[in-house]
Design a protein around this motif. Structure first.
Motif, PDB file in Angstrom:
ATOM      1  N   VAL A  17       0.833  -1.201   0.000  1.00  0.00           N
ATOM      2  CA  VAL A  17       0.000   0.000   0.000  1.00  0.00           C
ATOM      3  C   VAL A  17       0.872   1.257   0.000  1.00  0.00           C
ATOM      4  O   VAL A  17       1.990   1.251   0.509  1.00  0.00           O
ATOM      5  CB  VAL A  17      -0.958   0.049   1.218  1.00  0.00           C
ATOM      6  CG1 VAL A  17      -1.987  -1.076   1.151  1.00  0.00           C
ATOM      7  CG2 VAL A  17      -0.207   0.013   2.536  1.00  0.00           C
ATOM      8  N   LYS A  20      -1.650   7.452   1.249  1.00  0.00           N
ATOM      9  CA  LYS A  20      -2.261   8.545   0.482  1.00  0.00           C
ATOM     10  C   LYS A  20      -2.478   9.782   1.343  1.00  0.00           C
ATOM     11  O   LYS A  20      -2.335  10.900   0.885  1.00  0.00           O
ATOM     12  CB  LYS A  20      -3.617   8.105  -0.089  1.00  0.00           C
ATOM     13  CG  LYS A  20      -3.541   7.107  -1.189  1.00  0.00           C
ATOM     14  CD  LYS A  20      -3.195   7.726  -2.501  1.00  0.00           C
ATOM     15  CE  LYS A  20      -4.374   8.495  -3.049  1.00  0.00           C
ATOM     16  NZ  LYS A  20      -4.160   9.086  -4.333  1.00  0.00           N
ATOM     17  N   ASP A  21      -2.866   9.544   2.598  1.00  0.00           N
ATOM     18  CA  ASP A  21      -3.150  10.678   3.474  1.00  0.00           C
ATOM     19  C   ASP A  21      -2.831  10.281   4.913  1.00  0.00           C
ATOM     20  O   ASP A  21      -3.015   9.132   5.300  1.00  0.00           O
ATOM     21  CB  ASP A  21      -4.620  11.092   3.349  1.00  0.00           C
ATOM     22  CG  ASP A  21      -4.916  12.408   4.051  1.00  0.00           C
ATOM     23  OD1 ASP A  21      -4.068  13.315   3.996  1.00  0.00           O
ATOM     24  OD2 ASP A  21      -5.990  12.524   4.659  1.00  0.00           O
ATOM     25  N   GLN A  38      -4.763   6.844   5.524  1.00  0.00           N
ATOM     26  CA  GLN A  38      -5.518   6.394   4.364  1.00  0.00           C
ATOM     27  C   GLN A  38      -4.492   5.786   3.417  1.00  0.00           C
ATOM     28  O   GLN A  38      -3.519   6.447   3.034  1.00  0.00           O
ATOM     29  CB  GLN A  38      -6.233   7.556   3.688  1.00  0.00           C
ATOM     30  CG  GLN A  38      -7.033   7.153   2.481  1.00  0.00           C
ATOM     31  CD  GLN A  38      -7.693   8.352   1.805  1.00  0.00           C
ATOM     32  OE1 GLN A  38      -7.509   9.490   2.195  1.00  0.00           O
ATOM     33  NE2 GLN A  38      -8.451   8.082   0.774  1.00  0.00           N
ATOM     34  N   MET A  39      -4.687   4.498   3.082  1.00  0.00           N
ATOM     35  CA  MET A  39      -3.726   3.762   2.263  1.00  0.00           C
ATOM     36  C   MET A  39      -4.398   3.233   1.001  1.00  0.00           C
ATOM     37  O   MET A  39      -5.545   2.807   1.042  1.00  0.00           O
ATOM     38  CB  MET A  39      -3.145   2.600   3.074  1.00  0.00           C
ATOM     39  CG  MET A  39      -2.411   3.051   4.321  1.00  0.00           C
ATOM     40  SD  MET A  39      -2.056   1.718   5.493  1.00  0.00           S
ATOM     41  CE  MET A  39      -3.568   1.715   6.461  1.00  0.00           C
ATOM     42  N   GLU A  40      -3.646   3.246  -0.092  1.00  0.00           N
ATOM     43  CA  GLU A  40      -4.143   2.767  -1.384  1.00  0.00           C
ATOM     44  C   GLU A  40      -3.347   1.543  -1.814  1.00  0.00           C
ATOM     45  O   GLU A  40      -2.109   1.575  -1.814  1.00  0.00           O
ATOM     46  CB  GLU A  40      -3.993   3.877  -2.424  1.00  0.00           C
ATOM     47  CG  GLU A  40      -4.442   3.475  -3.808  1.00  0.00           C
ATOM     48  CD  GLU A  40      -4.230   4.585  -4.819  1.00  0.00           C
ATOM     49  OE1 GLU A  40      -4.956   4.597  -5.821  1.00  0.00           O
ATOM     50  OE2 GLU A  40      -3.344   5.433  -4.622  1.00  0.00           O
ATOM     51  N   TRP A  47      -6.937  -5.658  -6.951  1.00  0.00           N
ATOM     52  CA  TRP A  47      -7.366  -4.653  -5.971  1.00  0.00           C
ATOM     53  C   TRP A  47      -6.663  -3.308  -6.122  1.00  0.00           C
ATOM     54  O   TRP A  47      -6.723  -2.476  -5.217  1.00  0.00           O
ATOM     55  CB  TRP A  47      -7.159  -5.194  -4.558  1.00  0.00           C
ATOM     56  CG  TRP A  47      -8.077  -6.326  -4.257  1.00  0.00           C
ATOM     57  CD1 TRP A  47      -7.784  -7.656  -4.247  1.00  0.00           C
ATOM     58  CD2 TRP A  47      -9.470  -6.248  -3.932  1.00  0.00           C
ATOM     59  NE1 TRP A  47      -8.885  -8.399  -3.939  1.00  0.00           N
ATOM     60  CE2 TRP A  47      -9.939  -7.560  -3.729  1.00  0.00           C
ATOM     61  CE3 TRP A  47     -10.365  -5.185  -3.777  1.00  0.00           C
ATOM     62  CZ2 TRP A  47     -11.259  -7.845  -3.399  1.00  0.00           C
ATOM     63  CZ3 TRP A  47     -11.672  -5.466  -3.439  1.00  0.00           C
ATOM     64  CH2 TRP A  47     -12.115  -6.773  -3.258  1.00  0.00           C
ATOM     65  N   GLY A  49      -5.795   0.286  -6.342  1.00  0.00           N
ATOM     66  CA  GLY A  49      -6.587   1.478  -6.044  1.00  0.00           C
ATOM     67  C   GLY A  49      -7.558   1.330  -4.882  1.00  0.00           C
ATOM     68  O   GLY A  49      -8.146   2.320  -4.436  1.00  0.00           O
ATOM     69  N   ALA A  50      -7.753   0.099  -4.382  1.00  0.00           N
ATOM     70  CA  ALA A  50      -8.643  -0.086  -3.225  1.00  0.00           C
ATOM     71  C   ALA A  50      -8.055   0.658  -2.031  1.00  0.00           C
ATOM     72  O   ALA A  50      -6.842   0.772  -1.885  1.00  0.00           O
ATOM     73  CB  ALA A  50      -8.806  -1.572  -2.906  1.00  0.00           C
ATOM     74  N   MET A  51      -8.933   1.166  -1.166  1.00  0.00           N
ATOM     75  CA  MET A  51      -8.496   1.970  -0.033  1.00  0.00           C
ATOM     76  C   MET A  51      -8.657   1.208   1.279  1.00  0.00           C
ATOM     77  O   MET A  51      -9.595   0.447   1.458  1.00  0.00           O
ATOM     78  CB  MET A  51      -9.296   3.267   0.037  1.00  0.00           C
ATOM     79  CG  MET A  51      -9.218   4.114  -1.234  1.00  0.00           C
ATOM     80  SD  MET A  51      -7.557   4.584  -1.710  1.00  0.00           S
ATOM     81  CE  MET A  51      -7.182   5.755  -0.449  1.00  0.00           C
ATOM     82  N   VAL A  52      -7.708   1.450   2.187  1.00  0.00           N
ATOM     83  CA  VAL A  52      -7.742   0.894   3.540  1.00  0.00           C
ATOM     84  C   VAL A  52      -7.427   2.042   4.490  1.00  0.00           C
ATOM     85  O   VAL A  52      -6.548   2.858   4.216  1.00  0.00           O
ATOM     86  CB  VAL A  52      -6.691  -0.217   3.733  1.00  0.00           C
ATOM     87  CG1 VAL A  52      -6.787  -0.826   5.120  1.00  0.00           C
ATOM     88  CG2 VAL A  52      -6.833  -1.295   2.678  1.00  0.00           C
ATOM     89  N   TRP A  53      -8.150   2.105   5.598  1.00  0.00           N
ATOM     90  CA  TRP A  53      -7.915   3.140   6.600  1.00  0.00           C
ATOM     91  C   TRP A  53      -7.502   2.477   7.903  1.00  0.00           C
ATOM     92  O   TRP A  53      -7.905   1.369   8.202  1.00  0.00           O
ATOM     93  CB  TRP A  53      -9.188   3.958   6.842  1.00  0.00           C
ATOM     94  CG  TRP A  53      -9.566   4.822   5.695  1.00  0.00           C
ATOM     95  CD1 TRP A  53      -9.275   6.146   5.540  1.00  0.00           C
ATOM     96  CD2 TRP A  53     -10.304   4.456   4.524  1.00  0.00           C
ATOM     97  NE1 TRP A  53      -9.780   6.618   4.352  1.00  0.00           N
ATOM     98  CE2 TRP A  53     -10.422   5.596   3.696  1.00  0.00           C
ATOM     99  CE3 TRP A  53     -10.870   3.260   4.077  1.00  0.00           C
ATOM    100  CZ2 TRP A  53     -11.077   5.585   2.483  1.00  0.00           C
ATOM    101  CZ3 TRP A  53     -11.524   3.244   2.858  1.00  0.00           C
ATOM    102  CH2 TRP A  53     -11.626   4.399   2.078  1.00  0.00           C
TER     103      TRP A  53
END
Length: 142
Positions: A17, A20-21, A38-40, A47, A49-53
């Protein structure tokens, strides 16, 4: 079918990942400082571009998580620090736009299934596990 059913939830597994933020201004319910990530997902054809927080409280109960993040960034458990806040600050300086490896599991929160970071992985471990996961997916024996 509900509108929310259209959202696919990241499968459990190992992912690379990109951060991203990063928001270091959060607070826990108890008032402790908290950093939100916030991870991409990158380098994954299924997957991408999928996001994980993830939320990382800066308190003694979450010290293990900060240690994992530091090691995932290439740091060592032998590195000298002034304390937990110093470690969190160093991680926050290093994390933006970095690529790290995480282990994701499915979690249910308030009745909704979502991906949750189970573990932050050292670079060599993450890369090795991700490769083994890909080989298994393609039917190649370990």
């Amino acid at each position: 079918m509900k509108v929310g059913d259209l959202i696919s939830v990241l499968d459990p597994g190992i992912y690379e990942v990109r951060i991203k933020d990063l928001d270091p201004t959060g607070k826990t319910k108890a008032g402790d400082p908290m950093v939100s990530l916030q991870m991409e997902v990158v380098n994954n054809e299924d997957w991408e571009g999928a996001m994980v927080w993830d939320n990382l409280p800066v308190n003694a109960k979450a010290a293990w998580k900060w240690i994992q993040v530091w090691v995932a960034l290439g740091g060592s458990t032998e590195d000298e620090i002034e304390g937990l806040q110093d470690l969190a600050d160093r991680c926050c300086v290093e994390l933006p736009d970095k690529t790290i490896y995480i282990k994701v599991k499915k979690d249910t929160y308030e009745g909704k299934t979502r991906p949750k970071v189970e573990e932050y992985l050292a670079p060599g471990v993450g890369k090795s596990l991700m490769g083994a996961q890909e080989r298994a997916k393609n039917g190649v024996p370990f």
